[in-house]
Design a protein around this motif. Sequence first.
Motif, mmCIF file in Angstrom:
data_model
loop_
_atom_site.group_PDB
_atom_site.id
_atom_site.type_symbol
_atom_site.label_atom_id
_atom_site.label_comp_id
_atom_site.label_asym_id
_atom_site.label_seq_id
_atom_site.Cartn_x
_atom_site.Cartn_y
_atom_site.Cartn_z
ATOM 1 N N ALA A 21 46.039 50.890 41.675
ATOM 2 C CA ALA A 21 45.493 49.645 41.145
ATOM 3 C C ALA A 21 45.634 49.624 39.633
ATOM 4 O O ALA A 21 45.238 50.558 38.956
ATOM 5 N N ARG A 22 46.205 48.552 39.104
ATOM 6 C CA ARG A 22 46.440 48.419 37.671
ATOM 7 C C ARG A 22 45.583 47.343 37.030
ATOM 8 O O ARG A 22 45.324 47.400 35.837
ATOM 9 N N SER A 23 45.191 46.347 37.796
ATOM 10 C CA SER A 23 44.389 45.272 37.212
ATOM 11 C C SER A 23 43.573 44.577 38.289
ATOM 12 O O SER A 23 43.817 44.745 39.474
ATOM 13 N N PHE A 24 42.606 43.809 37.829
ATOM 14 C CA PHE A 24 41.732 43.047 38.717
ATOM 15 C C PHE A 24 41.685 41.622 38.192
ATOM 16 O O PHE A 24 41.566 41.399 36.990
ATOM 17 N N GLN A 25 41.791 40.654 39.090
ATOM 18 C CA GLN A 25 41.648 39.249 38.729
ATOM 19 C C GLN A 25 40.728 38.596 39.738
ATOM 20 O O GLN A 25 40.871 38.821 40.935
ATOM 21 N N GLY A 26 39.797 37.806 39.257
ATOM 22 C CA GLY A 26 38.882 37.141 40.169
ATOM 23 C C GLY A 26 38.508 35.774 39.651
ATOM 24 O O GLY A 26 38.565 35.511 38.457
ATOM 25 N N SER A 27 38.148 34.909 40.551
ATOM 26 C CA SER A 27 37.657 33.589 40.151
ATOM 27 C C SER A 27 36.581 33.167 41.139
ATOM 28 O O SER A 27 36.599 33.565 42.299
ATOM 29 N N VAL A 28 35.652 32.402 40.642
ATOM 30 C CA VAL A 28 34.554 31.901 41.453
ATOM 31 C C VAL A 28 34.405 30.423 41.149
ATOM 32 O O VAL A 28 34.376 30.032 39.983
ATOM 33 N N LYS A 29 34.344 29.618 42.173
ATOM 34 C CA LYS A 29 34.141 28.183 41.997
ATOM 35 C C LYS A 29 32.700 27.868 42.387
ATOM 36 O O LYS A 29 32.272 28.201 43.480
ATOM 37 N N ALA A 30 31.958 27.269 41.460
ATOM 38 C CA ALA A 30 30.555 26.938 41.720
ATOM 39 C C ALA A 30 30.254 25.575 41.126
ATOM 40 O O ALA A 30 30.795 25.210 40.081
ATOM 41 N N ASN A 31 29.383 24.835 41.795
ATOM 42 C CA ASN A 31 29.008 23.542 41.228
ATOM 43 C C ASN A 31 28.100 23.759 40.022
ATOM 44 O O ASN A 31 27.584 24.850 39.796
ATOM 45 N N ALA A 32 27.906 22.730 39.229
ATOM 46 C CA ALA A 32 27.166 22.842 37.973
ATOM 47 C C ALA A 32 25.736 23.319 38.171
ATOM 48 O O ALA A 32 25.200 24.058 37.344
ATOM 49 N N ILE A 33 25.109 22.941 39.257
ATOM 50 C CA ILE A 33 23.718 23.335 39.491
ATOM 51 C C ILE A 33 23.602 24.847 39.705
ATOM 52 O O ILE A 33 22.660 25.477 39.250
ATOM 53 N N LEU A 34 24.578 25.438 40.371
ATOM 54 C CA LEU A 34 24.531 26.867 40.674
ATOM 55 C C LEU A 34 25.269 27.736 39.666
ATOM 56 O O LEU A 34 25.226 28.960 39.755
ATOM 57 N N ALA A 35 25.948 27.139 38.691
ATOM 58 C CA ALA A 35 26.812 27.897 37.788
ATOM 59 C C ALA A 35 26.080 29.020 37.060
ATOM 60 O O ALA A 35 26.579 30.141 36.980
ATOM 61 N N LYS A 36 24.903 28.738 36.520
ATOM 62 C CA LYS A 36 24.176 29.758 35.761
ATOM 63 C C LYS A 36 23.834 30.960 36.630
ATOM 64 O O LYS A 36 24.055 32.104 36.236
ATOM 65 N N SER A 37 23.322 30.724 37.814
ATOM 66 C CA SER A 37 22.967 31.851 38.679
ATOM 67 C C SER A 37 24.211 32.583 39.176
ATOM 68 O O SER A 37 24.199 33.806 39.332
ATOM 69 N N LYS A 38 25.291 31.842 39.421
ATOM 70 C CA LYS A 38 26.535 32.486 39.854
ATOM 71 C C LYS A 38 27.089 33.387 38.755
ATOM 72 O O LYS A 38 27.529 34.501 39.013
#
Length: 82
Positions: A21-38
């Motif tokens: 393993a050389r690198s890690f990439q991730g993304s998370v899609k969250a609505n505005a209401i849940l963004a802070k907790s996500k």
Amino acid sequence: MRIIDAGKKLAGTGTAMVSEARSFQGSVKANAILAKSKLNTIAEEVIVLLDSDHNATIWFTPDIAADFPNGASDTIKLQTRQ
């Protein structure tokens, strides 16, 4: 989220491959209401995990996107220019 692997030949074997393993990439899609907790959950779980490898260089770049089907309000346009 995914780990990006780079195959490596083992010396003297000719065909065997070892996945490193050389690198890690991730993304998370969250609505505005849940963004802070996500974002908080990501920081507590994923970043801490990656940081446990002292050889890792970690950067966190939040990407925020919004669509305005009828055009953005003047308030939004003004506030995002500042």
